[in-house]
Write a protein that holds these residues in place. Structure first.
Motif, PDB file in Angstrom:
ATOM      1  N   LEU A  45      -4.203 -65.854 -26.441  1.00  0.00           N
ATOM      2  CA  LEU A  45      -3.505 -66.508 -25.343  1.00  0.00           C
ATOM      3  C   LEU A  45      -3.042 -67.899 -25.752  1.00  0.00           C
ATOM      4  CD1 LEU A  45      -5.732 -65.671 -22.249  1.00  0.00           C
ATOM      5  CD2 LEU A  45      -3.648 -64.549 -22.982  1.00  0.00           C
ATOM      6  N   ASP A  46      -1.885 -68.277 -25.277  1.00  0.00           N
ATOM      7  CA  ASP A  46      -1.383 -69.625 -25.489  1.00  0.00           C
ATOM      8  C   ASP A  46      -2.356 -70.605 -24.831  1.00  0.00           C
ATOM      9  OD1 ASP A  46       0.031 -72.126 -24.667  1.00  0.00           O
ATOM     10  OD2 ASP A  46       1.695 -71.166 -25.727  1.00  0.00           O
ATOM     11  N   PRO A  47      -2.933 -71.542 -25.595  1.00  0.00           N
ATOM     12  CA  PRO A  47      -3.933 -72.464 -25.021  1.00  0.00           C
ATOM     13  C   PRO A  47      -3.403 -73.252 -23.833  1.00  0.00           C
ATOM     14  CG  PRO A  47      -3.927 -72.590 -27.414  1.00  0.00           C
ATOM     15  CD  PRO A  47      -2.737 -71.767 -27.034  1.00  0.00           C
ATOM     16  N   GLU A  48      -2.119 -73.627 -23.877  1.00  0.00           N
ATOM     17  CA  GLU A  48      -1.552 -74.408 -22.782  1.00  0.00           C
ATOM     18  C   GLU A  48      -1.450 -73.574 -21.509  1.00  0.00           C
ATOM     19  OE1 GLU A  48       2.629 -76.759 -21.760  1.00  0.00           O
ATOM     20  OE2 GLU A  48       2.025 -76.437 -23.842  1.00  0.00           O
ATOM     21  N   VAL A  49      -1.024 -72.306 -21.657  1.00  0.00           N
ATOM     22  CA  VAL A  49      -0.929 -71.422 -20.498  1.00  0.00           C
ATOM     23  C   VAL A  49      -2.318 -71.132 -19.950  1.00  0.00           C
ATOM     24  CG1 VAL A  49      -0.207 -69.159 -19.668  1.00  0.00           C
ATOM     25  CG2 VAL A  49       1.216 -70.400 -21.300  1.00  0.00           C
ATOM     26  N   ARG A  50      -3.269 -70.861 -20.845  1.00  0.00           N
ATOM     27  CA  ARG A  50      -4.650 -70.614 -20.401  1.00  0.00           C
ATOM     28  C   ARG A  50      -5.167 -71.787 -19.584  1.00  0.00           C
ATOM     29  NH1 ARG A  50      -9.794 -68.318 -21.718  1.00  0.00           N
ATOM     30  NH2 ARG A  50      -8.930 -66.861 -23.226  1.00  0.00           N
ATOM     31  N   ALA A  51      -4.980 -72.988 -20.099  1.00  0.00           N
ATOM     32  CA  ALA A  51      -5.476 -74.177 -19.403  1.00  0.00           C
ATOM     33  C   ALA A  51      -4.807 -74.325 -18.041  1.00  0.00           C
ATOM     34  CB  ALA A  51      -5.242 -75.420 -20.257  1.00  0.00           C
ATOM     35  N   PHE A  52      -3.493 -74.081 -17.981  1.00  0.00           N
ATOM     36  CA  PHE A  52      -2.784 -74.202 -16.710  1.00  0.00           C
ATOM     37  C   PHE A  52      -3.316 -73.190 -15.697  1.00  0.00           C
ATOM     38  CE2 PHE A  52       0.497 -73.080 -13.697  1.00  0.00           C
ATOM     39  CZ  PHE A  52       0.961 -74.315 -13.267  1.00  0.00           C
ATOM     40  N   GLU A  54      -6.225 -71.667 -15.644  1.00  0.00           N
ATOM     41  CA  GLU A  54      -7.602 -71.974 -15.259  1.00  0.00           C
ATOM     42  C   GLU A  54      -7.666 -73.166 -14.305  1.00  0.00           C
ATOM     43  OE1 GLU A  54     -10.030 -70.313 -19.158  1.00  0.00           O
ATOM     44  OE2 GLU A  54      -9.466 -72.435 -19.070  1.00  0.00           O
ATOM     45  N   GLU A  55      -6.764 -74.127 -14.493  1.00  0.00           N
ATOM     46  CA  GLU A  55      -6.761 -75.315 -13.645  1.00  0.00           C
ATOM     47  C   GLU A  55      -6.182 -75.039 -12.262  1.00  0.00           C
ATOM     48  OE1 GLU A  55      -4.735 -79.799 -13.557  1.00  0.00           O
ATOM     49  OE2 GLU A  55      -4.685 -78.586 -15.394  1.00  0.00           O
ATOM     50  N   ASN A  56      -5.234 -74.099 -12.162  1.00  0.00           N
ATOM     51  CA  ASN A  56      -4.478 -73.926 -10.920  1.00  0.00           C
ATOM     52  C   ASN A  56      -4.767 -72.620 -10.184  1.00  0.00           C
ATOM     53  OD1 ASN A  56      -2.544 -76.339 -10.745  1.00  0.00           O
ATOM     54  ND2 ASN A  56      -2.356 -75.676 -12.883  1.00  0.00           N
ATOM     55  N   THR A  57      -5.875 -71.980 -10.522  1.00  0.00           N
ATOM     56  CA  THR A  57      -6.346 -70.817  -9.767  1.00  0.00           C
ATOM     57  C   THR A  57      -7.820 -71.004  -9.464  1.00  0.00           C
ATOM     58  OG1 THR A  57      -6.818 -69.608 -11.829  1.00  0.00           O
ATOM     59  CG2 THR A  57      -4.675 -69.202 -10.767  1.00  0.00           C
ATOM     60  N   GLU A  58      -8.298 -70.220  -8.532  1.00  0.00           N
ATOM     61  CA  GLU A  58      -9.720 -70.262  -8.195  1.00  0.00           C
ATOM     62  C   GLU A  58     -10.348 -68.910  -8.493  1.00  0.00           C
ATOM     63  OE1 GLU A  58     -12.792 -71.104  -4.456  1.00  0.00           O
ATOM     64  OE2 GLU A  58     -10.653 -70.762  -4.062  1.00  0.00           O
ATOM     65  N   VAL A  59     -11.542 -68.940  -9.092  1.00  0.00           N
ATOM     66  CA  VAL A  59     -12.291 -67.708  -9.320  1.00  0.00           C
ATOM     67  C   VAL A  59     -12.960 -67.309  -8.011  1.00  0.00           C
ATOM     68  CG1 VAL A  59     -14.188 -66.625 -10.570  1.00  0.00           C
ATOM     69  CG2 VAL A  59     -12.698 -68.266 -11.741  1.00  0.00           C
ATOM     70  N   THR A  60     -12.648 -66.101  -7.552  1.00  0.00           N
ATOM     71  CA  THR A  60     -13.187 -65.663  -6.266  1.00  0.00           C
ATOM     72  C   THR A  60     -13.448 -64.159  -6.269  1.00  0.00           C
ATOM     73  OG1 THR A  60     -12.746 -65.575  -3.877  1.00  0.00           O
ATOM     74  CG2 THR A  60     -10.848 -65.378  -5.344  1.00  0.00           C
ATOM     75  N   ASN A  61     -14.391 -63.751  -5.464  1.00  0.00           N
ATOM     76  CA  ASN A  61     -14.619 -62.321  -5.211  1.00  0.00           C
ATOM     77  C   ASN A  61     -14.863 -62.076  -3.723  1.00  0.00           C
ATOM     78  OD1 ASN A  61     -17.152 -63.461  -4.972  1.00  0.00           O
ATOM     79  ND2 ASN A  61     -18.228 -61.782  -6.008  1.00  0.00           N
ATOM     80  N   SER A  62     -14.444 -63.018  -2.895  1.00  0.00           N
ATOM     81  CA  SER A  62     -14.693 -62.908  -1.459  1.00  0.00           C
ATOM     82  C   SER A  62     -13.400 -62.704  -0.694  1.00  0.00           C
ATOM     83  CB  SER A  62     -15.400 -64.169  -0.945  1.00  0.00           C
ATOM     84  OG  SER A  62     -14.567 -65.303  -1.112  1.00  0.00           O
ATOM     85  N   GLY A  63     -13.527 -62.138   0.510  1.00  0.00           N
ATOM     86  CA  GLY A  63     -12.377 -61.948   1.371  1.00  0.00           C
ATOM     87  C   GLY A  63     -11.544 -60.737   1.034  1.00  0.00           C
ATOM     88  N   HIS A  64     -12.017 -59.901   0.097  1.00  0.00           N
ATOM     89  CA  HIS A  64     -11.279 -58.723  -0.339  1.00  0.00           C
ATOM     90  C   HIS A  64     -12.166 -57.486  -0.271  1.00  0.00           C
ATOM     91  CE1 HIS A  64      -9.475 -62.199  -2.707  1.00  0.00           C
ATOM     92  NE2 HIS A  64      -8.558 -61.879  -1.822  1.00  0.00           N
ATOM     93  N   LEU A  65     -11.574 -56.332  -0.547  1.00  0.00           N
ATOM     94  CA  LEU A  65     -12.313 -55.067  -0.449  1.00  0.00           C
ATOM     95  C   LEU A  65     -13.251 -54.816  -1.629  1.00  0.00           C
ATOM     96  CD1 LEU A  65      -9.511 -52.662   0.877  1.00  0.00           C
ATOM     97  CD2 LEU A  65     -11.551 -53.410   2.123  1.00  0.00           C
TER      98      LEU A  65
END
Length: 271
Positions: A45-52, A54-65
């Motif tokens: 993975l492009d390190p810059e894209v990976r960092a972006f 990871e910075e601009n999403t949230e890890v979640t497993n709630s609120g879904h099926l």
């Protein structure tokens, strides 16, 4: 404009532009498992894209099926829930939303692992990759995830890492109208949002069934474009899930999502 409003634009209008991309890109007629453009490890993975991401999403497993599956998604706690959409540096992030059709497919596979166990599975329009992840968790022998957005492919690798899975092959080629691949099962969720794209899917899926006896499962919460299309008469309802409250709020009133088995009455149609 907050991302919540931006997401509503994706639902109402921007999907038409994505549909044009699906319609215009043609898959390789000689496409097979080994020739798919894919990433096998997170190191590629492009390190810059990976960092972006990871910075601009949230890890979640709630609120879904599927609380069993952790995903990187855009949520109200993310910067781009509030930022202007034009500041997002990549294509519209459809992959960052866990759409209700994909949720239903993933839930069904996790609850019924025999559907994929020991079988080859294509997850068409994979998005965040949740359904492909569910197939791996449930014992599929081969899984290929397909999304025409390369950023979606990168996000899928991150989501595999979150769920402690080795990344599965990911192709960013448009498989619709390509040679019918020899998969045991094709799964696709939330892709019937444009009539012309739906027509292309209809004929391509028929071809896969006719040539390879492929089984097809479709996830959709009952959008008008889906229910009004002629394909609806060739679907068998497998199961319906009530959506969690958070997903209902995200999708402006949709309350349930359905898994359909696609059983075309005329698989001899060569069109």
């Amino acid at each position: 404009m907050a991302f919540h409003g931006w997401k509503w634009l994706l639902i109402l209008g921007r999907q038409s532009s994505l549909a044009k991309v699906w319609r215009s890109r043609r898959g390789s007629p000689s496409l097979c498992w080994k020739r798919c453009c894919h990433w096998s490890t997170g190191k590629s993975l492009d390190p810059e894209v990976r960092a972006f991401l990871e910075e601009n999403t949230e890890v979640t497993n709630s609120g879904h099926l599927t609380p069993e599956i952790r995903l990187r998604l855009l949520t109200p706690r993310c910067r781009f829930w509030r930022e202007k959409p034009d500041l997002w540096p990549y294509g519209d992030p459809f992959w960052a939303i866990y759409w209700p059709g994909g949720q239903a497919l993933s839930r069904y596979i996790l609850d019924n692992p025999h559907v994929v166990k020991g079988r080859s599975v294509l997850d068409l329009g994979s998005g965040c990759g949740a359904t492909a992840i569910a197939a791996v968790m449930s014992g599929a022998s081969q899984v290929l995830a397909n999304d025409i957005d390369p950023i979606a492919g990168m996000a899928m690798i991150l989501n595999c890492e979150l769920n402690q899975l080795n990344p599965f092959p990911i192709t960013i080629k448009n498989l619709i109208n390509s040679e019918a691949g020899n998969w045991d099962l094709i799964v696709l969720g939330d892709m019937f949002y444009d009539e012309q794209l739906a027509d292309g899917l209809h004929h391509w899926l028929q071809k896969c069934i006719r040539i390879h006896q492929t089984e097809v499962l479709i996830g959709d919460p009952g959008r008008h474009q889906f229910l009004s299309h002629s394909i609806r008469s060739q679907l068998h309802k497998v199961i319906e899930y009530s959506l969690p409250e958070y997903t209902r709020q995200e999708n402006h009133g949709l309350t349930s999502s359905i898994v359909w088995s696609y059983q075309p009455s005329n698989t001899l149609d060569n069109s």
